[in-house]
Design a protein around this motif. Sequence first.
Motif, PDB file in Angstrom:
ATOM      1  N   ASP A 170       0.910  43.717  81.346  1.00  0.00           N
ATOM      2  CA  ASP A 170      -0.128  43.266  82.282  1.00  0.00           C
ATOM      3  C   ASP A 170      -1.161  44.356  82.545  1.00  0.00           C
ATOM      4  O   ASP A 170      -2.309  44.059  82.914  1.00  0.00           O
ATOM      5  N   ASN A 229      12.846  43.438  79.471  1.00  0.00           N
ATOM      6  CA  ASN A 229      11.739  42.507  79.252  1.00  0.00           C
ATOM      7  C   ASN A 229      10.763  42.504  80.428  1.00  0.00           C
ATOM      8  O   ASN A 229       9.542  42.505  80.256  1.00  0.00           O
ATOM      9  N   SER A 230      11.346  42.493  81.625  1.00  0.00           N
ATOM     10  CA  SER A 230      10.500  42.469  82.821  1.00  0.00           C
ATOM     11  C   SER A 230       9.642  43.725  82.905  1.00  0.00           C
ATOM     12  O   SER A 230       8.441  43.655  83.240  1.00  0.00           O
ATOM     13  N   LEU A 231      10.234  44.873  82.574  1.00  0.00           N
ATOM     14  CA  LEU A 231       9.467  46.126  82.603  1.00  0.00           C
ATOM     15  C   LEU A 231       8.359  46.110  81.551  1.00  0.00           C
ATOM     16  O   LEU A 231       7.219  46.527  81.819  1.00  0.00           O
ATOM     17  N   GLN A 266      14.317  49.898  87.397  1.00  0.00           N
ATOM     18  CA  GLN A 266      12.908  49.584  87.658  1.00  0.00           C
ATOM     19  C   GLN A 266      12.213  50.693  88.451  1.00  0.00           C
ATOM     20  O   GLN A 266      11.022  50.965  88.258  1.00  0.00           O
ATOM     21  N   SER A 326      21.676  40.935  82.074  1.00  0.00           N
ATOM     22  CA  SER A 326      20.796  41.419  83.138  1.00  0.00           C
ATOM     23  C   SER A 326      20.006  42.637  82.679  1.00  0.00           C
ATOM     24  O   SER A 326      18.818  42.796  83.015  1.00  0.00           O
ATOM     25  N   GLU A 347      17.154  41.496  80.399  1.00  0.00           N
ATOM     26  CA  GLU A 347      16.052  40.932  81.173  1.00  0.00           C
ATOM     27  C   GLU A 347      15.278  42.007  81.920  1.00  0.00           C
ATOM     28  O   GLU A 347      14.067  41.895  82.111  1.00  0.00           O
ATOM     29  N   ALA A 348      15.976  43.048  82.358  1.00  0.00           N
ATOM     30  CA  ALA A 348      15.284  44.144  83.038  1.00  0.00           C
ATOM     31  C   ALA A 348      14.311  44.840  82.094  1.00  0.00           C
ATOM     32  O   ALA A 348      13.194  45.213  82.487  1.00  0.00           O
ATOM     33  N   GLU A 398       6.819  43.534  80.369  1.00  0.00           N
ATOM     34  CA  GLU A 398       5.753  42.633  80.803  1.00  0.00           C
ATOM     35  C   GLU A 398       4.854  43.286  81.851  1.00  0.00           C
ATOM     36  O   GLU A 398       3.633  43.054  81.876  1.00  0.00           O
ATOM     37  N   GLN A 399       5.435  44.120  82.714  1.00  0.00           N
ATOM     38  CA  GLN A 399       4.622  44.840  83.697  1.00  0.00           C
ATOM     39  C   GLN A 399       3.646  45.794  83.002  1.00  0.00           C
ATOM     40  O   GLN A 399       2.468  45.889  83.385  1.00  0.00           O
ATOM     41  N   CYS A 440      20.036  47.564  87.568  1.00  0.00           N
ATOM     42  CA  CYS A 440      18.693  47.094  87.174  1.00  0.00           C
ATOM     43  C   CYS A 440      17.624  47.515  88.180  1.00  0.00           C
ATOM     44  O   CYS A 440      16.508  47.882  87.793  1.00  0.00           O
TER      45      CYS A 440
END
Length: 609
Positions: free
Chosen positions: A546, A538-540, A507, A532, A535-536, A542-543, A503
């Motif tokens: 933003d 999803n996190s990307l 990123q 995991s 979620e990685a 969201e970045q 992960c």
Amino acid sequence: MKIITTFLLLLAISFKSNIEAFSIGNTRCVLPMKVVERQNLRRCWLSSAKEQNGDAVSPPSQIESIVKNAKELLSDFGSPKERKNNLIKAAAAGLAVSLAVIPEAVAFSFVAGVNPLVGLWTTVMLGFTAAALGGRAGIISSSSGACSVVVAALCASHGPNYLAATALLAGLIQIFAGVLRLGKFIRIVPHPVMLGFVNGLALIMTKAQLIHFTDGGKFASIASKGGASLYGIAAATMMFVKLLPKVTKAIPPSLGAVMLSSILARVLKLPVKTLSDVAGAATFKGGISVLPKLGFPAVPISLDTLKVVFPYAVIMAAVGIIESLLTMQLLDGMADDGKRGSTRKECIGQGAGNMLSGLTGGIGGCAILGQSIVNMQSGGGISRFSGMSMALFLAAGIVTCAPLIGSVPVASLAGVMLLVCLSTFSWSSLRVLLKIPRLDAMIIGLVSYLTVTKDLALAVFVGTIASSLGFAWKQSTSLTGSSSVADDKKVYYLNGPLFFGSCTQFQSIFSPKVDPNKVIIDFANSRVMDHSALEAINSLAEQYGDEGKKVYLRHLSSDCAQLLKKIHYSKDGETNLPSYEVELDTSNDPVYGVAEDANLYEDVSISKA
């Protein structure tokens, strides 16, 4: 005696997978059968009455069914002549192995701190039960060094009765492990760990045999008469093992070699130690008085006793199961008969054997690789009766022929076992040490070292963990990405698995701040493996969200796409998806599952495309 015999037959029959049916009173019991492995199947009785030509056919009597199924248990299917030949061959192999297990059983009794007779009767009880109920034909079970080392401290501090209680509890744990099918996890043991186990066990067996060539803590001098006789009988036995197959195949080489070398020592009156000299004359005095007594171990039935016994029982159960299952896997390869042993049956068979051993005052044990190889090389891999006959011959020998068995030179049996050690050690692992990955080479050495110096369970556990961590690290660094920019959009092409270990690498591939407003991530050459990874993603996303940008996911499996949706699915029917969109292409999207339980998420249907 009849009651005991009937009980043992019923116990063996009830766990045998290839039996048709047996009757108890008026109840007819049908047991599972491997249909694909059987030819010329015979009709078995079902719970409902069957009719032939309008007449009801009465079920076979209890004794008829037991006798019929016992015959099937003791021999393979085939013509009567083949059955007879297989039975004789298996019995001859069992006779050979019954001699080979005696030095080991006696030696391990000393390690555990009990009388040699305890180790011998443990071999009888465990060997017969495990062979009858175990995972495959050819496995020999006995009191073992791995298990004896575990309980030596317990015997020294609390006495032999606590050893019997430990064996009883360890057997119960092994049966539960078999019922829960925990033996299947032996599949995850990597090949380098297997090689380390084999090499370490070969070194342990060699060390155990070299003790027989010492005198006063030092190796016997070949210049002395005793030393020359000792080395000469061992060498002669090894030579007979190699030469006998070229003369006749009617007698197992190891059995014939021991017989010839024993006669040679007796005729020449050589000053060599015999089994009676090592174990004591009382061990081989014979008679009914040496029979073990059946009963619960003489220990207080209390919580304090359980606290003392339980830790040792757990370790013994784990060590016994691991060594037995690894031995079974190796014998599967040796047999080369297209059959695979059952891990569930092996756990249950070992557990039942250890429980019976504990109830007769034994110390417990497991499958032993060296004698199992002797059995296979002697032709015992064709039938379970080889292991059962080993126990029967040993029991009969202890009671009726003890003085004759006690006169066998220890050097003869040591010679046979030294040849087994040579064939057990994986010499090919030394040749490939510089050709395989360094991690695998290190694991072979580590497992071998821990097997010799510590115990088998710890060695296999450490080796498997080290292999798993090494594999995870290698895969975590294998994820790479490339990109291209065209028409105000950037496409990232991923290569390699995306899971918990990669992960961070995932990123680092992206640049949310400088990328254009439209970003496409292509997973055609990648796989989303676990939660995991989800979620990685999803996190990307969201970045990028933003930054006011949107991500498009391409070539995801339908399972993965739906799991991503489930993560952000609310109970009121609305979704709260981050700034990404999954592009569906049913003709090109891959199909694979994610190592994640979909039931843990909200109830959203998953496409099976």
